[in-house]
Design a protein around this motif. Structure first.
Motif, PDB file in Angstrom:
ATOM      1  N   MET A 176     -17.974 -86.358  -7.793  1.00 12.51           N
ATOM      2  CA  MET A 176     -18.696 -87.310  -8.642  1.00 12.51           C
ATOM      3  C   MET A 176     -18.290 -87.151 -10.108  1.00 12.51           C
ATOM      4  SD  MET A 176     -22.541 -87.116  -7.065  1.00 12.51           S
ATOM      5  CE  MET A 176     -22.858 -87.293  -5.307  1.00 12.51           C
ATOM      6  N   ILE A 177     -18.038 -85.912 -10.530  1.00  8.54           N
ATOM      7  CA  ILE A 177     -17.608 -85.684 -11.912  1.00  8.54           C
ATOM      8  C   ILE A 177     -16.219 -86.279 -12.136  1.00  8.54           C
ATOM      9  CG2 ILE A 177     -16.993 -83.898 -13.597  1.00  8.54           C
ATOM     10  CD1 ILE A 177     -19.203 -82.156 -12.360  1.00  8.54           C
ATOM     11  N   ILE A 178     -15.322 -86.102 -11.164  1.00  7.98           N
ATOM     12  CA  ILE A 178     -13.990 -86.699 -11.284  1.00  7.98           C
ATOM     13  C   ILE A 178     -14.090 -88.226 -11.299  1.00  7.98           C
ATOM     14  CG2 ILE A 178     -11.726 -86.924 -10.212  1.00  7.98           C
ATOM     15  CD1 ILE A 178     -12.248 -84.166 -11.420  1.00  7.98           C
ATOM     16  N   THR A 179     -14.969 -88.762 -10.473  1.00  7.32           N
ATOM     17  CA  THR A 179     -15.177 -90.215 -10.471  1.00  7.32           C
ATOM     18  C   THR A 179     -15.663 -90.701 -11.828  1.00  7.32           C
ATOM     19  OG1 THR A 179     -15.678 -90.219  -8.105  1.00  7.32           O
ATOM     20  CG2 THR A 179     -16.455 -92.111  -9.383  1.00  7.32           C
ATOM     21  N   GLU A 214      -9.891 -78.863  -7.160  1.00 10.31           N
ATOM     22  CA  GLU A 214      -9.641 -79.409  -5.827  1.00 10.31           C
ATOM     23  C   GLU A 214     -10.043 -80.878  -5.733  1.00 10.31           C
ATOM     24  OE1 GLU A 214     -12.009 -76.695  -3.655  1.00 10.31           O
ATOM     25  OE2 GLU A 214     -10.442 -75.183  -3.466  1.00 10.31           O
ATOM     26  N   ALA A 215     -11.214 -81.203  -6.307  1.00  6.63           N
ATOM     27  CA  ALA A 215     -11.700 -82.582  -6.245  1.00  6.63           C
ATOM     28  C   ALA A 215     -10.753 -83.529  -6.972  1.00  6.63           C
ATOM     29  CB  ALA A 215     -13.104 -82.674  -6.843  1.00  6.63           C
ATOM     30  N   GLY A 216     -10.206 -83.088  -8.095  1.00  6.36           N
ATOM     31  CA  GLY A 216      -9.254 -83.922  -8.815  1.00  6.36           C
ATOM     32  C   GLY A 216      -7.956 -84.094  -8.056  1.00  6.36           C
ATOM     33  N   GLU A 217      -7.440 -83.006  -7.466  1.00  5.16           N
ATOM     34  CA  GLU A 217      -6.172 -83.071  -6.741  1.00  5.16           C
ATOM     35  C   GLU A 217      -6.289 -83.942  -5.495  1.00  5.16           C
ATOM     36  OE1 GLU A 217      -5.215 -78.981  -6.111  1.00  5.16           O
ATOM     37  OE2 GLU A 217      -4.126 -78.801  -8.018  1.00  5.16           O
ATOM     38  N   GLU A 218      -7.432 -83.859  -4.800  1.00  8.72           N
ATOM     39  CA  GLU A 218      -7.568 -84.650  -3.579  1.00  8.72           C
ATOM     40  C   GLU A 218      -7.638 -86.143  -3.868  1.00  8.72           C
ATOM     41  OE1 GLU A 218     -12.412 -84.717  -2.742  1.00  8.72           O
ATOM     42  OE2 GLU A 218     -11.158 -83.214  -1.768  1.00  8.72           O
ATOM     43  N   ARG A 265     -14.589 -93.759 -16.805  1.00  8.70           N
ATOM     44  CA  ARG A 265     -14.492 -93.784 -18.269  1.00  8.70           C
ATOM     45  C   ARG A 265     -13.139 -94.285 -18.726  1.00  8.70           C
ATOM     46  NH1 ARG A 265     -16.341 -88.852 -22.096  1.00  8.70           N
ATOM     47  NH2 ARG A 265     -18.193 -89.227 -20.848  1.00  8.70           N
ATOM     48  N   LEU A 266     -12.102 -93.914 -17.981  1.00  5.16           N
ATOM     49  CA  LEU A 266     -10.748 -94.295 -18.375  1.00  5.16           C
ATOM     50  C   LEU A 266     -10.286 -95.575 -17.691  1.00  5.16           C
ATOM     51  CD1 LEU A 266      -9.053 -90.778 -18.423  1.00  5.16           C
ATOM     52  CD2 LEU A 266      -9.951 -92.083 -20.343  1.00  5.16           C
ATOM     53  N   GLY A 267     -11.157 -96.187 -16.879  1.00  2.00           N
ATOM     54  CA  GLY A 267     -10.794 -97.435 -16.212  1.00  2.00           C
ATOM     55  C   GLY A 267      -9.700 -97.283 -15.187  1.00  2.00           C
ATOM     56  N   TRP A 268      -9.646 -96.098 -14.540  1.00  2.00           N
ATOM     57  CA  TRP A 268      -8.588 -95.824 -13.555  1.00  2.00           C
ATOM     58  C   TRP A 268      -9.117 -96.074 -12.159  1.00  2.00           C
ATOM     59  CZ3 TRP A 268      -7.761 -92.635  -9.336  1.00  2.00           C
ATOM     60  CH2 TRP A 268      -6.429 -92.461  -8.931  1.00  2.00           C
TER      61      TRP A 268
END
Length: 468
Positions: A444-447, A182-186, A452-455
């Protein structure tokens, strides 16, 4: 002051037209001083020399796909104590509240309320002189149907303009796994749950691949979140290494997971780094049981299976005879185990420090259930917010770094000798820490993946914004 005060129930629908929020259900709480609204992705910026804040809101409970982006001037930033007793600094805005055909300006603090019962809290400062609360009633001022909400907000569409992120785990229904998806999709990412049992590999020097049940090639991810359950450690680490060989970012890495899951090896690494642990013994033969018990100071003592997890395989032997019986019984089954000194002054409590990218982002105190000697939320234990000491914070950060974990749950007990490290979990659960602290740990984990990927997520054209 209005002559006729509104009679409101324990929950009511509110409207904030200037924020673009036509309907959000609030818990009415005269015991709370300030009002707050659910907010995430909070960013302060300057507009014409004034500090503003942009944030996003999930206005509908249990719906993280419907998102409203808001902006408002900041009127204050103050310390607010939550219902859990934790104090945090929150941005404060002023906005027009519409409720029951009436309008007036109120202050709102911005706080992540994803783990709370309601996306908004209406406090007494907003109600003074205008409302009376009937605690037995609810929705006195009207209700909205699902069709009404769809009319206001539309049907949310999946935004897949972000990263392609996989969650490598075993059970899609677990709270932690659902929250990460959910956190990633939002945040606009394309999230995929991969059941590791259905994954298999092509090991090739020039073209390594991972395939999924049915023959689908799943080699196009930007990152893989690894949540490997203990019984699948060997195969989970093998899959993680395969993704790493394909230059896909993994959080956590295969090496870090393997080190953390080997309890004996991880303790040896931690000791080598100067981290204090309870005195521990390990032996292969039942012939050494008596001396092993003496090594850790005698009874009472703790016996741990090396393969145990989530509190399973951990036993308290209150007498020497009981210790000998438990150790010899497991040795006869050729089970590897550790024995540790029992730290009585811990009183069945421990600290769980959640570490992300070398920073303690949340900490809770876990208390054992009645009749249990060790705190465990899977066995009826309880959790509450706790303020850890600088020494405990340094210990948690150092432990995660020693094992190479970018995301870790570090368990610590307080002893007469100072803080002692119990263990480090490479797949820490999110439910206990999010519920106790109200923090968006999954976000926070998604962040962390994004950094890390510079996105960076595009917030839309705002030429007059200068980000701080």
């Amino acid at each position: 002051m209005p002559e006729n005060k509104l009679i409101v129930g324990s929950e009511e629908w509110c409207c904030f037209s200037s924020l673009g929020i036509p309907a959000i259900k609030a818990r009415v709480d005269s015991g709370a001083k300030t009002s707050s609204i659910h907010a995430f992705n909070i960013t302060s910026f300057k507009r014409a020399g004034t500090t503003w804040v942009s944030f996003e809101v999930h206005p509908i409970q249990k719906d993280r796909r419907t998102v409203v982006r808001c902006e408002a001037p900041v009127v204050d930033r103050r310390a607010v104590k939550s219902s859990s007793g934790d104090s945090e600094r929150r941005y404060v805005i002023k906005t027009l509240l519409s409720i029951g055909g009436n309008e007036w300006e109120i202050e709102l603090t911005l706080a992540n309320r994803d783990s709370m019962g309601y996306r908004m809290l209406l406090g007494r400062e907003a109600m003074n002189g205008r409302m009376l609360v009937d605690p037995e009633a609810r929705l006195n001022l009207g209700n909205f149907s699902e069709a009404d909400l769809i009319g206001y907000y539309g049907t949310p569409e999946s935004n897949q303009s972000g990263l392609k992120i996989a969650l490598l785990a075993s059970n899609p229904d677990l709270y932690s796994n659902q929250r990460l998806i959910e956190a990633g999709e939002e945040r606009g990412h394309d999230m995929t749950f991969l059941n590791m049992r259905y994954c298999y590999m092509r090991i090739d020097a020039t073209n390594p691949e991972v395939h999924y049940r049915g023959g689908t090639n799943i080699s196009e991810f930007d990152a893989v979140l690894t949540r490997i359950k203990p019984s699948m450690t060997f195969y989970g680490c093998a899959l993680t290494r395969q993704f790493e060989s394909m230059n896909i970012a993994t959080i956590n890495s295969s090496t870090a997971i393997a080190q953390s899951r080997d309890k004996l090896y991880s303790l040896q690494l931690l000791l080598k780094s100067g981290i204090d642990i309870p005195t521990t013994g390990f032996a292969n033969s039942p012939m050494d049981t008596s001396d092993l018990i003496d090594m850790v100071g005698g009874a009472p003592l703790v016996v741990k299976l090396l393969e145990g997890a989530q509190g399973r395989g951990v036993f308290l032997a209150e007498t020497r005879k009981a210790g000998e019986s438990v150790i010899n019984a497991f040795k006869s089954l050729h089970a590897n185990l550790l024995v540790q000194e029992f730290v009585k002054e811990a009183e069945g409590k421990d600290l769980r420090c959640f570490v992300i990218d070398g920073k303690v982002v949340a900490s809770i105190e876990r208390k054992a259930a009645p009749g249990e000697f060790r705190a465990n939320l899977h066995q009826g234990g309880s959790a509450s917010v706790v303020k850890i000491t600088p020494e405990e914070k340094r210990l948690a950060i150092k432990a995660a770094k020693t094992l190479g974990l970018s995301v870790a749950g570090v368990d610590i007990i307080r002893s007469s000798k100072g803080p002692l490290l119990l263990e480090v979990n490479s797949s820490p659960g999110l439910e206990g820490v999010e519920s106790a602290t109200g923090k968006d740990i999954a976000g926070m984990i998604i962040t962390s993946v994004e950094k890390r990927l510079g996105w960076r997520r595009e917030l839309g054209p705002n030429p007059d914004i200068v980000y701080e």
